[in-house]
Design an enzyme around this catalytic site. Structure first.
Site, PDB file in Angstrom:
ATOM      1  N   HIS A   1       0.834  -1.205   0.000  1.00  0.00           N
ATOM      2  CA  HIS A   1       0.000   0.000   0.000  1.00  0.00           C
ATOM      3  C   HIS A   1       0.874   1.262   0.000  1.00  0.00           C
ATOM      4  O   HIS A   1       0.526   2.263  -0.606  1.00  0.00           O
ATOM      5  CB  HIS A   1      -0.897   0.033   1.244  1.00  0.00           C
ATOM      6  CG  HIS A   1      -2.021  -0.955   1.199  1.00  0.00           C
ATOM      7  ND1 HIS A   1      -3.312  -0.643   1.559  1.00  0.00           N
ATOM      8  CD2 HIS A   1      -2.061  -2.256   0.823  1.00  0.00           C
ATOM      9  CE1 HIS A   1      -4.091  -1.703   1.425  1.00  0.00           C
ATOM     10  NE2 HIS A   1      -3.345  -2.697   0.985  1.00  0.00           N
TER      11      HIS A   1
ATOM     12  N   GLU B   1       3.523  -4.108 -12.364  1.00  0.00           N
ATOM     13  CA  GLU B   1       4.955  -4.067 -12.670  1.00  0.00           C
ATOM     14  C   GLU B   1       5.311  -5.104 -13.743  1.00  0.00           C
ATOM     15  O   GLU B   1       6.127  -4.842 -14.621  1.00  0.00           O
ATOM     16  CB  GLU B   1       5.775  -4.305 -11.382  1.00  0.00           C
ATOM     17  CG  GLU B   1       5.696  -3.117 -10.419  1.00  0.00           C
ATOM     18  CD  GLU B   1       6.052  -3.460  -8.972  1.00  0.00           C
ATOM     19  OE1 GLU B   1       6.550  -4.574  -8.719  1.00  0.00           O
ATOM     20  OE2 GLU B   1       5.813  -2.604  -8.084  1.00  0.00           O
TER      21      GLU B   1
ATOM     22  N   HIS C   1       1.790 -13.836  -6.714  1.00  0.00           N
ATOM     23  CA  HIS C   1       0.597 -14.066  -5.889  1.00  0.00           C
ATOM     24  C   HIS C   1      -0.554 -13.150  -6.333  1.00  0.00           C
ATOM     25  O   HIS C   1      -1.608 -13.166  -5.711  1.00  0.00           O
ATOM     26  CB  HIS C   1       0.945 -13.796  -4.428  1.00  0.00           C
ATOM     27  CG  HIS C   1       1.252 -12.351  -4.153  1.00  0.00           C
ATOM     28  ND1 HIS C   1       2.186 -11.624  -4.864  1.00  0.00           N
ATOM     29  CD2 HIS C   1       0.713 -11.468  -3.264  1.00  0.00           C
ATOM     30  CE1 HIS C   1       2.220 -10.378  -4.427  1.00  0.00           C
ATOM     31  NE2 HIS C   1       1.335 -10.258  -3.453  1.00  0.00           N
TER      32      HIS C   1
ATOM     33  N   SER D   1       4.971  -9.041  -0.281  1.00  0.00           N
ATOM     34  CA  SER D   1       5.570  -8.696   1.009  1.00  0.00           C
ATOM     35  C   SER D   1       4.885  -9.372   2.187  1.00  0.00           C
ATOM     36  O   SER D   1       5.402  -9.343   3.303  1.00  0.00           O
ATOM     37  CB  SER D   1       5.512  -7.183   1.196  1.00  0.00           C
ATOM     38  OG  SER D   1       4.160  -6.750   1.177  1.00  0.00           O
TER      39      SER D   1
ATOM     40  N   TRP E   1      13.910 -10.130   0.670  1.00  0.00           N
ATOM     41  CA  TRP E   1      13.469  -8.949  -0.086  1.00  0.00           C
ATOM     42  C   TRP E   1      14.326  -8.773  -1.334  1.00  0.00           C
ATOM     43  O   TRP E   1      15.555  -8.769  -1.245  1.00  0.00           O
ATOM     44  CB  TRP E   1      13.559  -7.694   0.792  1.00  0.00           C
ATOM     45  CG  TRP E   1      12.859  -6.515   0.184  1.00  0.00           C
ATOM     46  CD1 TRP E   1      13.451  -5.449  -0.441  1.00  0.00           C
ATOM     47  CD2 TRP E   1      11.447  -6.276   0.134  1.00  0.00           C
ATOM     48  NE1 TRP E   1      12.484  -4.569  -0.876  1.00  0.00           N
ATOM     49  CE2 TRP E   1      11.251  -5.039  -0.532  1.00  0.00           C
ATOM     50  CE3 TRP E   1      10.327  -6.980   0.571  1.00  0.00           C
ATOM     51  CZ2 TRP E   1       9.975  -4.490  -0.770  1.00  0.00           C
ATOM     52  CZ3 TRP E   1       9.065  -6.433   0.343  1.00  0.00           C
ATOM     53  CH2 TRP E   1       8.901  -5.209  -0.310  1.00  0.00           C
TER      54      TRP E   1
ATOM     55  N   ASP F   1      -5.224   6.164   2.282  1.00  0.00           N
ATOM     56  CA  ASP F   1      -5.384   4.747   2.000  1.00  0.00           C
ATOM     57  C   ASP F   1      -6.818   4.333   2.349  1.00  0.00           C
ATOM     58  O   ASP F   1      -7.427   4.877   3.281  1.00  0.00           O
ATOM     59  CB  ASP F   1      -4.405   3.925   2.843  1.00  0.00           C
ATOM     60  CG  ASP F   1      -4.358   2.483   2.392  1.00  0.00           C
ATOM     61  OD1 ASP F   1      -3.441   2.139   1.650  1.00  0.00           O
ATOM     62  OD2 ASP F   1      -5.271   1.698   2.765  1.00  0.00           O
TER      63      ASP F   1
END
Ligand code: UDP
Length: 519
Positions: free
Chosen positions: A57, A405, A397, A320, A379, A160
């Site tokens: 987010h 992307e 996922h 993530s 990461w 958000d």
């Protein structure tokens, strides 16, 4: 505790001081442009961005804030300290270049809500109990943040989706609230239709298929794939009700998306939800265009990727938040090996599982020797890997950022959804855009993946071959390349997203002028 004492700004740095506490001093000196912009504050838009503290987010919203600043807006990002440090370098650079952007940190009340000290990111919450406490923590922040709103006197709040209370804050201030949604139009349209018509409630079994009514394409799903299929947590259910209600009552919605990707659903969204929306994406590609100071130049993974032929490597990542259970990691390792294609796999370790640790170590060693696979722990620099010429496809996922992307990089996709909106995004990729193949996950399991493997090694190898095999993938590749080109055009001058941003900023300026006249 932050009070309503006026905020003192130091214009020689990005430091913001509240109650004599200084946050994030920086050595940057504003250019003449920045000083000139601040000399005419009555004309400049002042916008607050409130990202939710989790990478999926926060990354697109911070990039949106940077984009606004690069278009002459005075921007403040409100966030907690550890989260701020993940993007501070980029915003400092922007500030030094003359853009009016600053960060205002507020401490996260982890201990107060019963979380271990130091927890500040949703991605660190590993159980439903932690998630609930974390969401309470974001509610506790309300008073502090509202005081900041009063002090900063914004012309607009971009928030958000997970801060529904900002609807009321914006109303009190008499300013527009823009709801930031970090997923596809398709997912919202599908969810709206399912919630309204409830086609899943008429089935004999949760694994039977139903068709989602009212969509431009024939889309089938099963109840098991819906995030809402098992309403087990009443706190979260109630919370999401307020989130969706706040969406309907917002001034408009900002999407990290571009018109050419899902124009049909953009239109459907506006007509069914009945509010304005602006597609401003792909935002990260836009804001980082031309220069990125976080690019690796000489690292082991880059050298490994450089040694591979163009489009020969598969990138495997689950975003993530998700963690795969040990049994699934084993199946995936075998599936990748059996596919015969080279791969980079990002693995987040499960704490304290000795079995798993030794299995993965052995697998990593074997892949090093065969040069077939490269493992990145925890990461990865995802954007840089996706854009590398050696990368030819992705297993994802179906988090929205990862899909966008991949599309921008022109990569066919193996879809492996796990929870939340990801099963909707899978249908968009597979049935609407036809740029990917499903690995075959059957059930939406909110972050707790259980102990079993959801997908076997044969299915994994088969899906990988379909997107990496030269002949098999040719049509998907052509389609996704076309979309990637359209994405790049949309953020150029005259492109759809570029026009949308200009139009949004003009509209916010008109509202500011009308408000000033009213006062
Ligand atoms: N990401 C990254 N490296 C990683 C994992 C994720 O850079 O190892 C970035 C990724 O590029 C994307 C974001 O984190 O921008 C993840 O967002 P997404 O919507 O794909 O999934 P989520 O993490 O929210 O499930």
């Amino acid at each position: 505790m932050i009070t309503s004492e006026p905020i003192k700004r130091d214009h020689r740095s990005q430091t913001t001081t509240v109650n004599n506490i200084s946050f994030f001093s920086s050595s940057c000196v504003p250019s003449e442009t920045a000083i000139a912009m601040e000399a005419e504050p009555q004309h400049q838009l002042n916008v607050i961005f409130l990202p939710f503290p989790t990478p999926g987010h926060m990354i697109p919203m911070v990039d949106t804030a940077r984009l606004f600043a690069k278009h002459g807006v005075s921007v403040t990002i409100i966030i907690t300290p550890a989260n701020a440090s993940t993007f501070q370098k980029a915003t400092d650079t922007d500030f030094r270049c003359g853009y009016n952007i600053r960060t205002q940190v507020v401490p996260f009340p982890a201990v107060q809500v019963g979380l271990p000290d130091g927890v500040e990111s949703f991605k660190d919450c590993t159980s439903p109990e932690m998630i609930e406490k974390f969401m309470h923590g974001t509610l506790v922040l309300k008073d502090q943040i509202e005081l900041l709103f009063q002090d900063l006197k914004p012309d607009c709040i971009v928030t958000d989706m997970l801060y529904p209370w900002t609807l009321e804050s914006a109303t009190k201030l008499g300013i527009p609230r823009l709801y930031y949604y970090s997923s596809s139009y398709f997912s919202t349209c599908a969810r709206h239709s399912i919630m309204k018509h409830k086609p899943h409630e008429r089935l004999l079994s949760d694994s039977h298929k139903f068709t989602i009514p009212g969509l431009p394409h024939r889309i089938e799903m099963t109840p098991l794939q819906l995030a809402e299929w098992k309403p087990t947590n009443s706190f979260l259910n109630d919370f999401f009700e307020t989130v969706y209600e706040s969406e309907r009552r917002s001034y408009g919605v900002v999407y990290n998306n571009f018109h050419e990707l899902e124009g049909d659903y953009e239109q459907l969204y506006r007509s069914t939800v009945g509010i304005k929306s602006w597609s401003l994406g792909p935002i990260s590609a836009w804001v980082n265009r031309g220069h990125r100071d976080d690019l690796a130049q000489d690292s082991e993974w880059l050298n490994w990727l450089n040694s591979k032929q163009n489009e020969s490597v598969l990138y495997v990542s689950f975003g993530s938040l998700a963690r795969l259970p040990h049994a699934q990691l084993v199946e995936l390792a075998h599936g990748l090996e059996h596919s015969g294609h080279s791969f980079i796999w990002v693995i987040r370790k499960n704490d304290g599982n000795e079995n798993e640790f030794s299995f993965l170590q052995e697998f990593e060693q074997k892949m090093k020797e065969s040069k077939k696979g490269y493992i990145i722990w925890n990461w990865a620099p995802q954007l840089q890997i996706l854009e590398h010429p050696a990368t030819g496809g992705i297993v994802t996922h179906c988090g929205w950022n990862s899909i966008l992307e991949s599309v921008c990089a022109g990569l066919p996709i193996v879809t492996w959804p796990m929870f939340a909106d990801q099963f909707y995004n899978e249908r968009l990729v597979v049935d609407v855009l036809k740029i990917g193949v499903p690995v075959g996950v059957k059930e939406n399991k909110w972050r707790s993946m259980g102990e079993d493997a959801a997908v076997g090694r044969e299915e994994i190898a088969k899906a990988v071959k379909l997107i990496m095999g030269k002949e098999e993938r040719s049509e998907m590749k052509m389609r996704v390349r076309k979309l990637g080109d359209a994405a790049k055009k949309s953020i150029e001058e005259g492109g759809s997203s570029c026009n949308n941003l200009m139009q949004l900023l003009d509209e916010l300026k008109s509202l500011k002028i009308t408000r000033a006249r009213g006062n």
